[in-house]
Design an enzyme around this catalytic site. Structure first.
Site, PDB file in Angstrom:
ATOM      1  NE  ARG A  22      73.000  27.139  31.723  1.00 41.41           N
ATOM      2  CZ  ARG A  22      72.808  28.508  31.885  1.00 41.41           C
ATOM      3  NH1 ARG A  22      72.001  29.177  32.812  1.00 41.41           N
ATOM      4  NH2 ARG A  22      73.519  29.352  31.135  1.00 41.41           N
ATOM      5  CB  SER A 140      71.298  44.925  19.198  1.00 44.63           C
ATOM      6  OG  SER A 140      71.162  44.149  20.510  1.00 44.63           O
ATOM      7  CB  SER A 192      67.728  41.038  34.663  1.00 47.95           C
ATOM      8  OG  SER A 192      68.504  39.925  33.904  1.00 47.95           O
ATOM      9  CG  HIS A 220      64.564  41.692  34.522  1.00 48.76           C
ATOM     10  ND1 HIS A 220      64.140  40.778  35.398  1.00 48.76           N
ATOM     11  CD2 HIS A 220      64.735  41.320  33.397  1.00 48.76           C
ATOM     12  CE1 HIS A 220      64.621  39.682  34.872  1.00 48.76           C
ATOM     13  NE2 HIS A 220      64.895  40.052  33.574  1.00 48.76           N
ATOM     14  CB  THR A 248      57.817  38.429  31.112  1.00 52.15           C
ATOM     15  OG1 THR A 248      57.435  37.178  31.445  1.00 52.15           O
ATOM     16  CG2 THR A 248      58.380  39.094  32.597  1.00 52.15           C
ATOM     17  CE  LYS A 251      62.161  36.621  33.685  1.00 52.92           C
ATOM     18  NZ  LYS A 251      62.984  37.173  32.560  1.00 52.92           N
ATOM     19  CB  THR A 280      52.617  27.809  19.359  1.00 51.72           C
ATOM     20  OG1 THR A 280      52.913  27.340  20.477  1.00 51.72           O
ATOM     21  CG2 THR A 280      52.436  29.421  19.811  1.00 51.72           C
ATOM     22  CB  THR A 366      74.578  34.415  32.492  1.00 48.01           C
ATOM     23  OG1 THR A 366      73.879  33.020  32.432  1.00 48.01           O
ATOM     24  CG2 THR A 366      73.385  35.343  33.006  1.00 48.01           C
TER      25      THR A 366
END
Ligand SMILES: *Cc1c(COP(=O)(O)O)cnc(C)c1O
Length: 436
Positions: A22, A140, A192, A220, A248, A251, A280, A366
């Site tokens: 990439r 799934s 997506s 999305h 999210t 986006k 965290t 992907t």
């Protein structure tokens, strides 16, 4: 002696050989000029070049919205930059608490929990739910995102993969398990890379019949669909049939972070057990404030959604009129099929170098091999002039690289968003998909 550097260099060479190495394009975005940004070509000889961005996931340009920018800068001025700690150790600031209340309201759930990214929220929530449910089996969808796959892996639960959006297959798998065994059904509302939308009502009905919990990734779709921007569940009135809704903030909401919304006990359990939440630091107040401003704005305003859908329809029609092979779907994502990795990369490069249009190639892993594509994401900021330039540029690239056209559209006049463009090639049956 171990040749450490050689091992890393060898790993990179392997990626290059598979054409999976990439490279990133460095962009300078600018709220004043969106969807045009500056691109710094590699090497220092040429200065930054203006390019039109056609692959941003800031779908509604909320990251450029004046109210959102103001909320972010105001919060930094008032509260400083970092959060100062984890949620447990001085990091639970007022802005993140307000954001969680806003998100619970958005999805009509009792509670919500914010994480530092959508990836982390899927990983944390799915692994924790799977760990806490005794002898749980997780179902799934074959096209689920990497963050879901990693969360399932960490849960160490048994996993069953059902063919993408195939409720008949899901039912076969559910029916094969004892009725009283703990089950979790995990899927996305809007995928997506193809733009396909899940049969949420059908999946929820099966979960009800077979006694399964449901978990949906609306990454999305949040901000983009539904009267309040709560996603496809909001649009179709299905939020109360789904146990956990994940989204999210990075986006459609133009900020950074992820979250889950669910009933109070599920949220409290994830809050109390998930290491990737506990150990965290909290997102900074500026990030929480900008995300909350975007959510609040999109709960009231549908102007951005309407404009984005209108631009999407225009782009789709123009591409089809030019016989470019657009994948059919009912969403805002427009995949144009190239079907070969090297040519897909070459097409993207030619768009950038020759036409100053930035669209990232989407290759294996992907998407599956043979379905390599350019993935266009129209925004409310794209005007007719941008669309005309895009179609002319793609037509030039298609001719230059001798890429396949959509022959079916040639025989029929222009069709609308849900029209009979090229069928998506079969992408089912494998969990190799690593959407991003
Ligand atoms: C991008 C993405 C995520 C991760 O969200 P981030 O906030 O970018 O970490 C999760 N699920 C899906 C389906 C995604 O595409």
């Amino acid at each position: 002696m171990m040749n450490y550097d050689g091992i890393f260099a060898g790993a990179i060479d392997a990626l290059r050989e598979e054409r999976r190495y990439r490279t990133f394009a460095t962009l300078v975005r600018n709220p004043e000029t969106a969807p045009t940004a500056l691109w710094q070509p590699p090497g220092e000889t040429r200065g930054p070049q203006p390019v039109t961005v056609w692959c941003s996931n800031d779908y509604l340009c909320m990251g450029m919205h004046p109210d959102v920018i103001e909320a972010s800068t105001e919060a930094s001025r008032s509260f400083g930059t970092g959060a100062g700690g984890t949620r447990n150790i001085s990091g639970t600031h007022q802005k993140v608490v307000e954001l969680e209340q806003e998100l619970a309201g958005l999805h009509g759930k009792e509670a919500a929990l914010v994480f530092t990214s959508g990836w982390v929220s899927n990983f944390a929530a799915i692994s924790t739910i799977g760990t806490l449910l005794p002898d749980c089996v997780i179902f799934s969808d074959a096209d689920n995102h990497n963050s879901i796959i990693e969360g399932i892996g960490r849960s160490r639960c048994e996993k069953k993969i059902w063919r993408h959006n195939d409720v008949t297959h899901l039912e076969q798998l559910l029916a094969a398990e004892p009725h009283d065994r703990a089950k979790l059904v995990v899927f996305e509302s809007l995928y997506s890379m193809s733009g396909s939308i899940a049969p949420i009502g059908g999946i929820a009905a099966l979960a009800e019949r077979y006694g399964a919990m449901t978990y949906i990734d609306e990454v999305h779709a949040v901000g983009l669909y539904g009267p309040q921007g709560g996603g496809i569940c909001d649009r179709d009135g299905l939020a109360d049939q789904i146990d956990v809704i994940q989204g999210t903030l990075a986006k459609g909401f133009g900020s950074l972070g992820g979250y889950v919304a669910a009933n109070a006990s599920i949220v409290d359990a994830i809050r109390s057990y998930a290491p990737s939440f506990i150990f965290t630091s909290t997102m900074p107040p500026s990030v929480a404030a900008s995300a909350a401003a975007a959510v609040r704005h999109l709960r009231r305003s549908k102007a951005e959604r309407d404009q984005q859908q209108a631009v999407t329809r225009r782009v789709r029609r123009a591409l089809q009129a030019a016989r470019l092979p657009v994948m059919a779907n009912e969403s805002h994502i427009i995949p144009v099929v190239v079907g070969e990795a090297q040519k897909c990369t070459a097409a993207s490069q030619m768009l950038l170098e020759r036409h100053k249009i930035y669209v990232q190639p989407i290759n294996y892993p992907t998407v599956s091999k043979g379905t390599e594509r350019l993935r266009l994401t129209p925004t409310p900021a794209h005007r007719d002039v941008h669309i005309d330039l895009l179609v002319a540029a793609l037509s030039d690239v298609w001719a230059s690289l001798e890429l396949p056209y959509d022959e079916r559209v040639a025989r029929s006049p222009i069709v609308g968003m849900t029209g009979d463009a090229l069928d998506p090639k079969d992408m089912t049956g494998q969990q190799s998909v690593r959407a991003e």
